[in-house]
Every structure is written in C-alpha cells, then in structure tokens.
Design a protein around this motif. Structure first.
Motif, short mmCIF file in Angstrom:
data_model
loop_
_atom_site.label_atom_id
_atom_site.label_comp_id
_atom_site.label_asym_id
_atom_site.label_seq_id
_atom_site.Cartn_x
_atom_site.Cartn_y
_atom_site.Cartn_z
N PHE A 326 0.84 -1.20 0.00
CA PHE A 326 0.00 0.00 0.00
C PHE A 326 0.88 1.26 0.00
CE2 PHE A 326 -3.63 -2.61 1.72
CZ PHE A 326 -4.51 -2.32 0.68
N ALA A 327 2.00 1.17 0.74
CA ALA A 327 2.92 2.32 0.83
C ALA A 327 3.51 2.66 -0.53
CB ALA A 327 4.03 2.02 1.83
N VAL A 328 3.70 1.67 -1.39
CA VAL A 328 4.21 1.92 -2.75
C VAL A 328 3.30 2.90 -3.48
CG1 VAL A 328 4.70 0.90 -5.01
CG2 VAL A 328 5.38 -0.31 -2.93
N LEU A 329 1.98 2.66 -3.40
CA LEU A 329 1.01 3.54 -4.06
C LEU A 329 0.97 4.91 -3.38
CD1 LEU A 329 -1.89 0.96 -4.53
CD2 LEU A 329 -0.15 1.64 -6.19
N ILE A 330 1.06 4.91 -2.06
CA ILE A 330 1.03 6.17 -1.32
C ILE A 330 2.23 7.04 -1.68
CG2 ILE A 330 1.15 7.19 0.99
CD1 ILE A 330 -0.31 4.63 1.99
N VAL A 331 3.39 6.42 -1.74
CA VAL A 331 4.63 7.16 -2.06
C VAL A 331 4.57 7.72 -3.48
CG1 VAL A 331 7.12 6.91 -2.43
CG2 VAL A 331 6.06 5.93 -0.40
N LEU A 332 4.06 6.94 -4.42
CA LEU A 332 3.93 7.43 -5.80
C LEU A 332 2.97 8.62 -5.88
CD1 LEU A 332 3.82 4.33 -8.18
CD2 LEU A 332 5.30 6.33 -8.36
N PHE A 333 1.83 8.51 -5.18
CA PHE A 333 0.88 9.62 -5.18
C PHE A 333 1.50 10.87 -4.53
CE2 PHE A 333 -2.29 11.98 -2.64
CZ PHE A 333 -3.03 12.54 -3.66
N ALA A 334 2.20 10.67 -3.43
CA ALA A 334 2.83 11.81 -2.73
C ALA A 334 3.89 12.47 -3.61
CB ALA A 334 3.45 11.33 -1.42
N ARG A 335 4.64 11.65 -4.35
CA ARG A 335 5.66 12.20 -5.26
C ARG A 335 5.00 13.04 -6.35
NH1 ARG A 335 10.98 13.76 -6.07
NH2 ARG A 335 11.46 13.59 -8.28
N TRP A 336 3.89 12.52 -6.91
CA TRP A 336 3.18 13.29 -7.94
C TRP A 336 2.66 14.61 -7.37
CZ3 TRP A 336 -1.97 14.84 -7.93
CH2 TRP A 336 -2.41 15.44 -9.11
N LEU A 337 2.07 14.55 -6.19
CA LEU A 337 1.54 15.76 -5.56
C LEU A 337 2.66 16.76 -5.26
CD1 LEU A 337 -1.31 16.68 -4.60
CD2 LEU A 337 -0.64 15.94 -2.29
N ALA A 338 3.82 16.23 -4.81
CA ALA A 338 4.95 17.08 -4.46
C ALA A 338 5.55 17.78 -5.68
CB ALA A 338 6.03 16.24 -3.77
N MET A 339 5.38 17.21 -6.86
CA MET A 339 5.85 17.85 -8.10
C MET A 339 4.75 18.71 -8.72
SD MET A 339 9.01 16.88 -8.44
CE MET A 339 9.06 17.07 -6.64
N PHE A 340 3.50 18.24 -8.63
CA PHE A 340 2.38 18.94 -9.29
C PHE A 340 2.13 20.31 -8.67
CE2 PHE A 340 -2.16 19.97 -9.35
CZ PHE A 340 -2.38 20.02 -10.72
N ILE A 341 2.06 20.39 -7.35
CA ILE A 341 1.70 21.65 -6.69
C ILE A 341 2.74 22.76 -6.95
CG2 ILE A 341 1.35 22.78 -4.45
CD1 ILE A 341 0.01 20.21 -3.48
N PRO A 342 4.04 22.53 -6.70
CA PRO A 342 5.02 23.60 -6.97
C PRO A 342 5.07 24.00 -8.45
CG PRO A 342 5.99 21.91 -5.57
CD PRO A 342 4.70 21.37 -6.08
N ILE A 343 5.01 22.99 -9.35
CA ILE A 343 5.09 23.32 -10.78
C ILE A 343 3.86 24.10 -11.22
CG2 ILE A 343 4.97 22.28 -13.09
CD1 ILE A 343 6.92 20.16 -12.13
N ARG A 344 2.67 23.71 -10.75
CA ARG A 344 1.46 24.44 -11.11
C ARG A 344 1.54 25.90 -10.61
NH1 ARG A 344 -3.68 23.37 -12.83
NH2 ARG A 344 -2.55 21.80 -14.04
N LEU A 345 2.04 26.10 -9.39
CA LEU A 345 2.15 27.46 -8.86
C LEU A 345 3.21 28.28 -9.60
CD1 LEU A 345 1.85 26.76 -5.02
CD2 LEU A 345 0.11 27.71 -6.53
N MET A 346 4.36 27.65 -9.90
CA MET A 346 5.43 28.37 -10.60
C MET A 346 5.11 28.61 -12.06
SD MET A 346 9.08 26.94 -9.13
CE MET A 346 8.70 25.19 -9.31
N SER A 347 4.16 27.83 -12.63
CA SER A 347 3.83 27.98 -14.05
C SER A 347 3.18 29.33 -14.36
CB SER A 347 2.90 26.85 -14.50
OG SER A 347 1.67 26.89 -13.80
N PHE A 348 2.72 30.04 -13.33
CA PHE A 348 2.18 31.38 -13.55
C PHE A 348 3.29 32.39 -13.87
CE2 PHE A 348 -1.14 29.50 -10.78
CZ PHE A 348 -2.24 29.69 -11.61
N LEU A 349 4.53 32.04 -13.48
CA LEU A 349 5.66 32.96 -13.66
C LEU A 349 6.65 32.49 -14.71
CD1 LEU A 349 6.37 33.73 -9.89
CD2 LEU A 349 5.06 35.13 -11.51
#
Length: 417
Positions: A326-349
C-alpha cells in the motif's frame, strides 16, 4: 562472521553483479544490481533451507549495521551528493530546482506521513504518528545516481534535464536531514511520553541551527585549506576532504546537532565556493570530484547488494507486507503531488516543459539512502515496520518505475539516446 567478512562479501558481490550486468544483462546499473541482489537472496534462502549450516541469513541477522551506516555510509553519500550540487551550472533552473526540492520534500513527507498513519491504524500495526512522518521523510529521498543515469538515456530538453538532475541531488540531502530531525523528535516523545511545542522548538533549533553553524564552519575551513593546496597534490586534497567528513560527523554527534546537515553544507560550500565556472579555476582539483563520485557510486552499489540481503532479515509478517505494498502507491501519489503543486504554482511565472510533472514523478527512483538511514536507527520503536515498508518501496521503485520509465517517455515523444 565479522564486520570485515561482511564488508568483503558485499564488495565482492557488488563487483560481480556490476560485471554481470555491464557485459550480459545490460540494464541500467541500479536496476541490474537490484535484480541480481534479489535473485541472490532467493538462492541464499534455498541453500539455507537445504543446508542449515550454510544459512547466511542467520549470520546476516547477527550483525548490527547501525554504526557502519550512521558513522560512515550516510555522511559519505550526503557529502558526495552535496559536493556535486553545482549552483552555477543550474543557471536559470536554480530557483525551480530549489523550490521543487524543498517544498517537494515537505509536501511528500506530510502526505506520506498522514496517509500511512491512517493505514497502519486500519491494519493494527504499531507505529506512532511521528514515526509515520519519519518514514515519509526518509522514503521521500530519491537516488541521484540512479536518476541521473536513467534520465541521460533519453533526449530530454535541456531545461527539463537540469531540473530532474538538480532536484535529485538536493532532494536526497533535504529528505535525510528532515528524517534525522523527525527521528530526534520521535525519540524525545518516546522518552518523555508527551511532546510539547517547546520541546519540538528546542530540537529544531539545536539540530538545524547547530548543524548550520558547524556545517558552515567546516565547509569554510575546508575551502580555506584547499585553497592553499596545489591541485596536483591529489592525495592531500582527498585526505583533507575525508578528514572533514569524518571529523565533522564526530563533532556534530558530540554536540548533539545534525551530522547529516553538517555533511551536506560542507559539501555544498566546498563544491560551489571552491570552483569558478567562468575562469575554470578551482580550489579543489578535478580528481577530488571524481574520487567522491566514485566513492558514492561504489557505496551505492554495495547498498543495492545489501538491499538484497535485507530480504533475509525483514520480518515475514503479512500485515507488514500488505502495508508495504500500500505504501508503494502512497509514495507514488505523494511524489506526484509534491511535483504537481510547486510546478502548477510556478507555471504562472515561468514556462515548464510538457510532461515535467510525469517525468519528475516517474523518474524519482528510490535507492540505497532510505535503506541505509533505516538501518542506522537505534532502539527506534517500529524499526521493523519501517524497514519492511522501506525495502518494499525501494524494490518496487527501482524495478517497476525503472523498467517502465521508457514507456512514460514515449508518451511525450521523448526518444532513447
């Protein structure tokens, strides 16, 4: 079996596996080593079952890896990784890399920690909330060697390749430092039974601020010493850097500050202030960088073999293994979220390449550092749980993500070199 026998065995097997992978299997080194180490573990278990007198698993269990991992492996790998963090080479990608590394680790740690805590409650596994956050921090650590070698097989845009490699280098340093601090908070909670905000603040100030002071001091001392040593005197430069790492780790432990942060800051200061990209001059000779890169890759190869041996020592409990998968899936989701949020916010600039989130997520392979850190934990409640979870996540990350990375690249029309 003594410590020297174990080290000799690990070095021998790492050498054999590298040879077999390089000339026969021809997979990326991290994937090939992991695969061969797992095959070795199965063979050892079969031989041990048939001939109990040659049961290597029982001999492996008798040895405590704590001192070796904590005193040598982690300091060496973190210093070597930090030494190769070249802020000047990152250029325009420096800010995105710093944001992705720092906030990515924080988001990943928080997500994994919270979700894993609820998961272990459902599975009735004993692991405290702070222990779950320790796992979140250490498993957020990616393997810069494995990532760099895998990513360079593909024709990535220059900006995206710089982001991937830069984030991989800084991610490991930040993750392990955060895991170390959370471990100290966990120990304080376990000792006192309660954890007040004041206690947390004291630990953070002592670990982080103290680590910064000692790390900057040793980094500056090393830089000043290396400026007066001729770059042709290779052995002197190597001994100075080795002495700094070992002495810095010992002094940090004596003062009760973060030895991991000391190793990271020392490496970053010497690696950046010690060279000038415009003139080509450097306080540190090129052979020193090559020496530490070679040492890091050697230790990393040995750790992949050790990961294979971990199959022999982790507790064979169904609930632990279920939690690990289960942790394998959790870690993958967390990695995606950790990349998605900063990139989405920085994409405005600023503009990001197509597929940046997917490449950074799927290319974020785990490696030996999380296993080394888990093995370095002493008297940690729930260590066996963390060891099992870490082992399963690392194996699945290296094999599954590593072998399917080409498919992700093809989705974005990125070809193999």
């Amino acid at each position: 079996m003594s410590i020297f026998d174990i080290i000799a065995l690990l070095v021998f097997l790492a050498g054999v596996f590298l040879f077999v992978n390089t000339y026969f299997i021809k997979l990326p080194s991290s994937i090939g080593l992991m695969l061969l180490a797992l095959i070795m573990s199965v063979v050892v278990l079969i031989i041990g079952t048939i001939h109990p007198e040659y049961h290597l698993a029982e001999q492996v269990k008798e040895y405590d890896y704590t001192e070796l991992m904590y005193r040598f492996v982690l300091s060496v790998m973190l210093f070597a990784t930090a030494l190769n963090v070249n802020f000047f080479r990152l250029g325009k990608q420096l800010i995105p890399v710093l944001v992705l590394s720092f906030f990515g680790v924080v988001i990943s740690t928080a997500t994994i920690g919270l979700v894993v805590y609820f998961m272990v409650q459902l599975l009735s596994i004993e692991l405290s909330m702070v222990g779950c956050f320790v796992f979140g921090a250490l498993i957020s650590c990616t393997d810069p060697i494995a990532i760099t070698k895998n990513i360079r097989r593909f024709h990535l845009p220059d900006a995206l390749e710089a982001k991937v490699e830069g984030e991989a280098l800084l991610n490991g340093c930040i993750s392990i430092v955060l895991a170390f601090t959370l471990t100290n908070i966990h120990e304080a909670q376990f000792t006192t039974g309660t954890l007040e905000l004041v206690d947390v603040s004291i630990i953070l100030i002592k670990d982080l601020l103290g680590g910064v002071v000692v790390g900057v001091l040793f980094g500056w001392l090393g830089y000043e010493l290396l400026k007066y040593v001729d770059n042709d005197v290779i052995e002197a430069e190597m001994l100075i850097t080795l002495a700094l790492v070992m002495t810095g780790s010992y002094l940090a432990d004596s003062l009760g500050v973060s030895s991991m942060l000391v190793a990271v800051l020392s490496g970053i200061i010497i690696g950046n202030f010690g060279r000038d990209e415009r003139t080509g001059e450097s306080a540190v000779g090129p052979y020193v960088y090559k020496f530490w890169q070679l040492l890091e890759e050697t230790v990393s190869a040995i750790l992949f073999v050790l990961i294979g041996f971990e199959m022999l020592v982790i507790p064979l409990r169904a609930d632990y293994f279920a939690g690990g998968f289960f942790a394998v899936l959790i870690v993958l989701f967390a990695r995606w979220l950790a990349m998605f949020i900063p990139i989405r916010l920085m994409s405005f600039l600023r503009t990001f390449d197509k597929g940046a989130v997917s490449v950074l997520t799927w290319g974020g392979l785990r490696g030996g550092l999380p296993v080394a850190y888990t093995l370095s934990l002493t008297n940690f409640p729930g260590k066996e749980v963390l060891l099992t979870f870490t082992y399963i996540v690392v194996v699945c990350s290296v094999l599954y993500q590593g072998l399917t990375l080409g498919m992700v690249m093809k989705m974005y029309r990125i070809s193999v070199r």
